[in-house]
Structure formats: structure tokens, C-alpha cells
Design an enzyme around this catalytic site. Structure first.
Site, PDB file in Angstrom:
ATOM      1  N   TYR A   1       1.103  -0.787   0.096  1.00 40.99           N
ATOM      2  CA  TYR A   1      -0.059  -0.004  -0.025  1.00 40.99           C
ATOM      3  C   TYR A   1       0.710   0.983  -0.147  1.00 40.99           C
ATOM      4  O   TYR A   1       1.553   0.874  -0.506  1.00 40.99           O
ATOM      5  CB  TYR A   1      -0.819  -0.054   1.196  1.00 40.99           C
ATOM      6  CG  TYR A   1      -1.956   0.608   1.466  1.00 40.99           C
ATOM      7  CD1 TYR A   1      -3.609   0.760  -0.031  1.00 40.99           C
ATOM      8  CD2 TYR A   1      -2.322   1.852   2.044  1.00 40.99           C
ATOM      9  CE1 TYR A   1      -3.908   1.918  -0.126  1.00 40.99           C
ATOM     10  CE2 TYR A   1      -3.548   2.517   1.498  1.00 40.99           C
ATOM     11  CZ  TYR A   1      -3.999   2.629   0.605  1.00 40.99           C
ATOM     12  OH  TYR A   1      -5.081   3.328   0.411  1.00 40.99           O
TER      13      TYR A   1
ATOM     14  N   LYS B   1     -21.657 -18.689 -11.025  1.00 47.52           N
ATOM     15  CA  LYS B   1     -20.343 -18.321 -12.462  1.00 47.52           C
ATOM     16  C   LYS B   1     -19.125 -17.462 -11.768  1.00 47.52           C
ATOM     17  O   LYS B   1     -18.301 -18.063 -12.122  1.00 47.52           O
ATOM     18  CB  LYS B   1     -21.573 -17.181 -13.200  1.00 47.52           C
ATOM     19  CG  LYS B   1     -22.500 -17.730 -13.682  1.00 47.52           C
ATOM     20  CD  LYS B   1     -23.192 -18.209 -15.078  1.00 47.52           C
ATOM     21  CE  LYS B   1     -24.404 -19.502 -15.276  1.00 47.52           C
ATOM     22  NZ  LYS B   1     -24.068 -19.712 -15.691  1.00 47.52           N
TER      23      LYS B   1
END
Ligand SMILES: NC(=O)c1ccc[n+]([C@@H]2O[C@H](COP(=O)([O-])OP(=O)(O)OC[C@H]3O[C@@H](n4cnc5c(N)ncnc54)[C@H](O)[C@@H]3O)[C@@H](O)[C@H]2O)c1
Ligand SMILES: O=C(O)C[C@H](O)C(=O)O
Ligand SMILES: [Mg+2]
Length: 444
Positions: free
Chosen positions: A112, A167
Site C-alpha cells: 500500500y 458463476k
């Protein structure tokens, strides 16, 4: 095979003496239930507790199964009945996880801030680098407007979320792709297209799912034209690929040349029209169809198919019959002609069960659980993402169908969806075609 969509786990206590589990199994079978897994939860000196998974055709049959076990008495009790399917969905089926282990301040600074700022600059200078330094190249948006969720109709995108999560789980399991469900609360083509255009940058591809017809056609066409990443409406082309694969396998087994067979499609919506277009492009000379909507018939005519007057006429006339109407039981056993191939693909319930169709004389029959677009979409997207292709072309879809057919054991219509080979082979076939096409027409 009978369709048994009701799956429950029955927690049963029996005296710890031989023969009691057999009595329970017989009681379940006598009431028409089909036993799945049996797990022993506790074995005590006096009694044993087991989870018995039972598959039933209806709620009434489930009640009869429970009643049948309870009526055994003599220390046999049903403690509880739990709904495994609902339980499996508690908390959802997917989650976003970090690929980095963040344990130290050094990790934090690398992953980060401040380290991340350098990566932002790299991408700002060369946007193509986003493909290497972010997850975008391995992420596909699964977009629905909720208008044609399975065969359940327009139940809204929120109610369709379990399908979209499903899915995404399949993308991960079979192709290592991150699928992100996007639930739209509009089905207006302009709004759908503009919304997807505004968010597409975060994705390597767009899978449109359970968007009803006819608006799905315009939405897909426009997005394919206007976006620089692969877009595919699964219910159209994923289904067409798997259907073509199943029919290639059936023709191989029966020695029929598919191009000379008369093929009939019942239901000319998203799935049905795409199946017809795929078969005609493959070389099928006589492609017939029926639908209850005139506009759907008109679309088939426009693509060169033949409109028949009724389902009865289609069943009489065609060697291979495919149905995608969402209407359970639409094909009656007396309509089936001896030697026909029947693919009744509607989920969750088919137009005729494979067992009924075979009993009525069909040479091959399958439903939408086995002939399912899960065999296509994960590998198709893996292939185009690997190749860095900007679109999914007809040749890639035919290559995917051929790869599925080539992975199918003799006498079967399609491979088992858990066979990892099929997804790898579909991906390879699509990637090969994508690379060939990109060589012929390099991206600007
Ligand atoms: N097995 C698979 O992989 C797979 C993939 C996609 C869709 N499906 C199934 O196919 C079905 C349809 O999905 P879709 O996305 O094409 O939906 P859709 O709404 O776009 O199309 C359904 C079509 O069937 C027609 N129809 C309905 N009742 C009819 C009847 N009695 N006679 C003639 N035509 C009739 C409608 O007019 C419509 O054109 C669903 O049940 C879905 O689950 C299965
Ligand atoms: O979701 C499935 O199982 C297949 C297909 O996409 C469907 O809509 O039925
Ligand atoms: Mg679908």
C-alpha cells in the site's frame, strides 16, 4: 432419471443395533426418496445419530419420506430436517481475498502507501501496464439485469445474485478467474450499455448473464462494438457452444452428418436464437424453430431459419430437437419420435426429462444440468484473457465446441463438468484461435 430438486438432510437417531440403518433406508426408498450422502454424527452405546441426505421430487414426497421414517418407531427418531442448499448459501458463496501476506510495516509500505503510488504512475504513463500490475487482466464482471434468471423469469437482479455468485465460483474453480457480480437495476439497453461502459476499465472481460430477450441482443451487440475488451452473453453463446458440442457427440455416435440433419429449436429467446445461428453457421442446412412470440419467429427468419407452425410439427419433422423455453414438461412423451436426439435445456426443470424422452424412443436425451454452459464460459474467458484478445469471435466459439466434443467419452454427449481437462482444453483451443486471429489482424 426423475428430476429431484428438493435436497434435504434428515438427522435420524436409531438404536445402535445392526439393521436399523437398513430399515431407515428402506423407509426412505419406499416413500420415493433417493438417498445421497450418509454421515455418522455420533455413535453411542445405545443410539447412533446420522445425517442422511435425501433427494425428492416434491415437498409432498419429502413429507412422505419423513412420515415413513417416523412410523418405524422402536427408538428411531427424526430429530431435524435441514435445507442443505440454503445452508450452503449462508454468508454467500464468494469473497474477495488478498493475494499478499501483510505482516510487517515493510509489507504494508510495499503493498500500500507509499509504494503503491509508484505503480499508479507506471500505469498513468502506460495504461497497458495495468494488465500486469493489477488484477484487472484476470477479472471478469458478471453482469445481470435480472430479467431472465434461469427459467424463473424476470425476478430482478437481487434475486438472481445466487446464480451470479455461482458463476463466479465456477470461474474461480475451473479457470482461476475472479468473477465479480454486478447487479443492475435497469434493463433499458441505453442505461445498461452506458453503465457497463462507465465501469468496464476495472475488468478484463464482461460476461452478460440471464439478461432476457430481445433487449439482450442489442445490449451485447453494442457492447461488443463499443468496448475494447471481450464481451459474451453466456445464455446466448455459452449455451450455443455446449449445445453444438453435445450434438457433434450425438452425431458421432449415430453416424449422422450434422450438416444433413434436420434440427429443431423450441424457444427462440437468448439461448434458442444463438443456438440456431451457431448451427446454421456450422453448416446445418435445415434449421427449424418455433416460439410463441411473432417477433422471435421473425428474428429466426431474418437469420435464414425456417419457422414451423407448432411444437407438434417440429417434433414430427426434426431429427435433433433442442428446447430452451423455461417451461417444464412442454414436450410430451407422445410427441417424441423414435431415434430422435432431444436436448431439453431449461433450468431448473427441463421441457422433458431425459428418462421420459429415452423411454418414449429418443436415441439420446439430456437436460440443462449436464448440457450446461459451465462447460464453456470458464475456458472461453481463460483463453481470451491469456491471449489478450479484445473480442470473442465465432471461430473461437466453434473451437471451444470442438474441444468439448473431443473431451467427451464415447457414448456420452458432453464431458463431466468436474473433469478439469475439458476446461483446460477449451481454454487452449480458444487461445490458439485468438492468437492466430490477432496475428492476422494485429490490434492497433
Ligand atoms: N443449459 C444451459 O446451459 C442453459 C443456458 C441458457 C439458458 N438455459 C435455459 O433456457 C431457458 C430460456 O432461457 P433464455 O435466456 O433463452 O430466456 P428467454 O426469455 O430469452 O427465451 C425464452 C423463449 O422461449 C419462448 N417460449 C416460452 N414459452 C414457450 C412456449 N410454450 N412455446 C414456445 N416458445 C416459448 C419465449 O417466447 C422466449 O422467446 C431458461 O430456462 C434457462 O435456464 C439453459
Ligand atoms: O445457470 C445455468 O445453470 C445455465 C444457464 O446459464 C441458465 O440460465 O440456465
Ligand atoms: Mg443463464
Amino acid at each position: 432419471m426423475t428430476v429431484r430438486n428438493i435436497i434435504r438432510t434428515i438427522i435420524v437417531e436409531t438404536p445402535s443395533k445392526p439393521g436399523n440403518l437398513g430399515k431407515v433406508a428402506t423407509a426412505i426408498g419406499m416413500a420415493g426418496g433417493d438417498i445421497g450422502d450418509i454421515t455418522t454424527i455420533k455413535v453411542g452405546p445405545l443410539s447412533t445419530v446420522r445425517d442422511i441426505t435425501v433427494h425428492c421430487e416434491s415437498k409432498e414426497q419429502l413429507d412422505a419420506v419423513i412420515q415413513s421414517i417416523q412410523s418405524l418407531e422402536n427408538g428411531i427418531y427424526v430429530h431435524a430436517v435441514s435445507d442443505d442448499v440454503l445452508r450452503a448459501h449462508e454468508g454467500g458463496k464468494i469473497q474477495m481475498k488478498s493475494r499478499m501476506d501483510i505482516r510487517s510495516l515493510a509489507d504494508l509500505r510495499r503493498v500500500y502507501t507509499p509504494g503503491v503510488a509508484d505503480v499508479c504512475r507506471v500505469i498513468q504513463d502506460d495504461p497497458d501496464k495495468a494488465r500486469y500490475y493489477t488484477s484487472i487482466g484476470n477479472t471478469v464482471a458478471i453482469v445481470t439485469d435480472g430479467t431472465a434468471i434461469l427459467g424463473l423469469g424476470n425476478i430482478g437482479s437481487l434475486a438472481g445474485m445466487p446464480v451470479m455468485e455461482g458463476k463466479a465460483a465456477l470461474f474461480d474453480r475451473f479457470a482461476g478467474i475472479s468473477g465479480i457480480p454486478i447487479l443492475l437495476n435497469t434493463s433499458d439497453p441505453d442505461e445498461v450499455v452506458n453503465t457497463i461502459k462507465k465501469i468496464y476499465q476495472g475488468f478484463g472481460g464482461i460476461l452478460l448473464e440471464d439478461i432476457g430477450s430481445p433487449h439482450c441482443f442489442e445490449i451485447e451487440e453494442r457492447l461488443k462494438e463499443e468496448l475494447p475488451i471481450p464481451v459474451m452473453h453466456d445464455d446466448q453463446h455459452g449455451t450455443a457452444v455446449v449445445t453444438l458440442a453435445a450434438v457433434i457427440s450425438a452425431c458421432r455416435s449415430t453416424g449422422v452428418d450434422l450438416k444433413d440433419a434436420v434440427v429443431g429449436q423450441i424457444g427462440l429467446g437468448a439461448a434458442g436464437l444463438a443456438i440456431c445461428r451457431m448451427f446454421m453457421a456450422y453448416g446445418v442446412k435445415e434449421m427449424c424453430g418455433v416460439d410463441r412470440q411473432e417477433a422471435a419467429l421473425e428474428r429466426l427468419r431474418r437469420y435464414g431459419g425456417t419457422v414451423l407452425q407448432s411444437i407438434e410439427e417440429l417434433m414430427e419433422h426434426c431429427d435433433i430437437v433442442i428446447a430452451t423455453t423455461g417451461v417444464p414438461g412442454l414436450i410430451k412423451p407422445e410427441m417424441v419420435r423414435k431415434g430422435q436426439v432431444i436436448l431439453a435445456l431449461s433450468n431448473p426443470k427441463p421441457e422433458i426429462t431425459p428418462a421420459e424422452a429415452v423411454k418414449a424412443g429418443a436415441a439420446f436425451a439430456a437436460d440443462g444440468r449436464s448440457v450446461n454452459n459451465v462447460l464453456g464460459f470458464p475456458g472461453i474467458f481463460r483463453g481470451v484473457l491469456n491471449a489478450g484478445a479484445k473480442e470473442i469471435t465465432h471461430s473461437m466459439l466453434v473451437a471451444a465446441a470442438q474441444a468439448i466434443a473431443d473431451c467427451t467419452a464415447s457414448g456420452e454427449l458432453v464431458p463431466h463438468p468436474l473433469d478439469p481437462k475439458v476446461h483446460v482444453e477449451v481454454a487452449r483451443a480458444v487461445e490458439r484461435v485468438a492468437e492466430r486471429e490477432m496475428e492476422m489482424e494485429p490490434a492497433l
